[in-house]
Motif scaffolding. Structure first.
Motif, PDB file in Angstrom:
ATOM      1  N   VAL A   1     -51.027   8.897 -15.894  1.00 29.11           N
ATOM      2  CA  VAL A   1     -49.877   9.741 -15.554  1.00 29.11           C
ATOM      3  C   VAL A   1     -48.642   9.301 -16.334  1.00 29.11           C
ATOM      4  O   VAL A   1     -47.869  10.138 -16.826  1.00 29.11           O
ATOM      5  CB  VAL A   1     -49.618   9.707 -14.033  1.00 29.11           C
ATOM      6  N   ALA A   2     -48.446   7.995 -16.475  1.00 30.96           N
ATOM      7  CA  ALA A   2     -47.299   7.490 -17.239  1.00 30.96           C
ATOM      8  C   ALA A   2     -47.355   7.988 -18.677  1.00 30.96           C
ATOM      9  O   ALA A   2     -46.336   8.416 -19.246  1.00 30.96           O
ATOM     10  CB  ALA A   2     -47.278   5.961 -17.208  1.00 30.96           C
ATOM     11  N   GLY A   3     -48.540   7.961 -19.283  1.00 30.48           N
ATOM     12  CA  GLY A   3     -48.678   8.478 -20.647  1.00 30.48           C
ATOM     13  C   GLY A   3     -48.362   9.956 -20.736  1.00 30.48           C
ATOM     14  O   GLY A   3     -47.722  10.418 -21.697  1.00 30.48           O
ATOM     15  N   MET A   4     -48.793  10.725 -19.728  1.00 28.88           N
ATOM     16  CA  MET A   4     -48.490  12.157 -19.704  1.00 28.88           C
ATOM     17  C   MET A   4     -46.991  12.406 -19.599  1.00 28.88           C
ATOM     18  O   MET A   4     -46.433  13.275 -20.286  1.00 28.88           O
ATOM     19  CB  MET A   4     -49.206  12.819 -18.526  1.00 28.88           C
ATOM     20  N   LEU A   5     -46.337  11.649 -18.720  1.00 26.11           N
ATOM     21  CA  LEU A   5     -44.901  11.838 -18.511  1.00 26.11           C
ATOM     22  C   LEU A   5     -44.112  11.496 -19.773  1.00 26.11           C
ATOM     23  O   LEU A   5     -43.196  12.235 -20.166  1.00 26.11           O
ATOM     24  CB  LEU A   5     -44.432  10.982 -17.344  1.00 26.11           C
ATOM     25  N   ILE A   6     -44.461  10.389 -20.401  1.00 30.47           N
ATOM     26  CA  ILE A   6     -43.753  10.011 -21.634  1.00 30.47           C
ATOM     27  C   ILE A   6     -44.017  11.038 -22.724  1.00 30.47           C
ATOM     28  O   ILE A   6     -43.130  11.369 -23.519  1.00 30.47           O
ATOM     29  CB  ILE A   6     -44.176   8.599 -22.075  1.00 30.47           C
ATOM     30  N   GLY A   7     -45.246  11.563 -22.742  1.00 29.11           N
ATOM     31  CA  GLY A   7     -45.548  12.614 -23.708  1.00 29.11           C
ATOM     32  C   GLY A   7     -44.696  13.845 -23.487  1.00 29.11           C
ATOM     33  O   GLY A   7     -44.172  14.444 -24.438  1.00 29.11           O
ATOM     34  N   MET A   8     -44.529  14.266 -22.233  1.00 29.61           N
ATOM     35  CA  MET A   8     -43.694  15.428 -21.925  1.00 29.61           C
ATOM     36  C   MET A   8     -42.246  15.207 -22.357  1.00 29.61           C
ATOM     37  O   MET A   8     -41.596  16.095 -22.899  1.00 29.61           O
ATOM     38  CB  MET A   8     -43.718  15.728 -20.423  1.00 29.61           C
ATOM     39  N   VAL A   9     -41.753  14.005 -22.113  1.00 31.64           N
ATOM     40  CA  VAL A   9     -40.340  13.728 -22.373  1.00 31.64           C
ATOM     41  C   VAL A   9     -40.051  13.546 -23.858  1.00 31.64           C
ATOM     42  O   VAL A   9     -39.042  14.030 -24.374  1.00 31.64           O
ATOM     43  CB  VAL A   9     -39.900  12.462 -21.591  1.00 31.64           C
ATOM     44  N   ALA A  10     -40.960  12.848 -24.574  1.00 28.71           N
ATOM     45  CA  ALA A  10     -40.584  12.378 -25.908  1.00 28.71           C
ATOM     46  C   ALA A  10     -41.418  12.914 -27.064  1.00 28.71           C
ATOM     47  O   ALA A  10     -40.934  12.934 -28.200  1.00 28.71           O
ATOM     48  CB  ALA A  10     -40.635  10.849 -25.933  1.00 28.71           C
ATOM     49  N   SER A  11     -42.655  13.327 -26.829  1.00 31.10           N
ATOM     50  CA  SER A  11     -43.543  13.630 -27.957  1.00 31.10           C
ATOM     51  C   SER A  11     -43.036  14.773 -28.834  1.00 31.10           C
ATOM     52  O   SER A  11     -43.036  14.674 -30.069  1.00 31.10           O
ATOM     53  CB  SER A  11     -44.950  13.945 -27.448  1.00 31.10           C
TER      54      SER A  11
END
Length: 217
Positions: free
Chosen positions: A170-180
């Protein structure tokens, strides 16, 4: 006959105080970040790094066994400084939405830091010839950021504020949403990095999307 100097004057004696190794390392890191971002990893020699840092190559090799070790230490140092400033607001007094926004904003500040993005661009350009660069950048940067946010999420699960199974996923998904998307736009599309207001608006949207689906009953 020469005049005597006033008693209040005194001449410095001995050799001037030398910089500590830690101070010298920071100077080398600053020189390395600039050189790698501008000239690339392959084109930057250890001699050039030493010249930019104002030290001898002998001193450089004493502090770092080679250019790869310098790059790894430089990435770790930069990310350590950024992560040490991260406050994920995990106290009981902070509600889940405020805490999540603060946590995502801290991660976005790290992922969208101009120096970090410049290093990532360089790593992508050089990864075919130097695959260890990508591995070091991933382990010292991307993975550490995900683990930091995952730890915060686990605390929220224990407090029964959210219900998720795999905190790191989930942390990877959230960071992806915010920054990718902003990262890709800057690295591949030559677009400017988002402003502070744009990042905050993106964080607010991502937090709402996540909590609407995962808020604990």
């Amino acid at each position: 006959m020469a005049q005597a100097k006033p008693s209040g004057e005194c001449r410095p004696r001995g050799r001037p105080q030398l910089r500590s190794d830690e101070e010298t390392r920071q100077i080398v890191f600053d020189a390395g970040r600039h050189a790698f971002a501008v000239d690339g990893y392959a084109a930057t020699s250890t001699e050039e790094l030493a010249r930019r840092a104002g030290i001898s190559t002998k001193t450089l090799y004493r502090l770092f066994p080679g250019k790869a070790a310098l790059f790894e230490a430089m990435c770790a140092d930069r990310l350590e400084r950024l992560l040490s400033a991260v406050d994920l607001q995990g106290s009981d007094e902070v509600d889940i939405e405020t805490g999540l926004r603060a946590a995502l904003l801290a991660c976005a500040d790290l992922a969208l830091d101009p120096e970090v993005v410049a290093l990532q661009r360089m790593v992508l350009q050089e990864s075919a010839a130097f695959p260890e660069l990508a591995a070091n950048f991933y382990s010292n940067g991307i993975s550490r950021t995900v683990r930091t946010l995952a730890g915060w999420l686990r605390v929220q699960v224990k407090r029964k504020r959210i219900a998720i199974d795999d905190a790191e996923e989930v942390a990877g998904m959230l960071i992806g949403m915010v920054a990718s998307a902003p990262q890709r736009a800057a690295i591949y599309g030559g677009m400017p990095l988002p402003s502070r207001k744009q990042i905050e608006r993106r964080v607010q949207t991502c937090a709402a999307l996540f909590l609407d689906g995962c808020r604990a009953a």
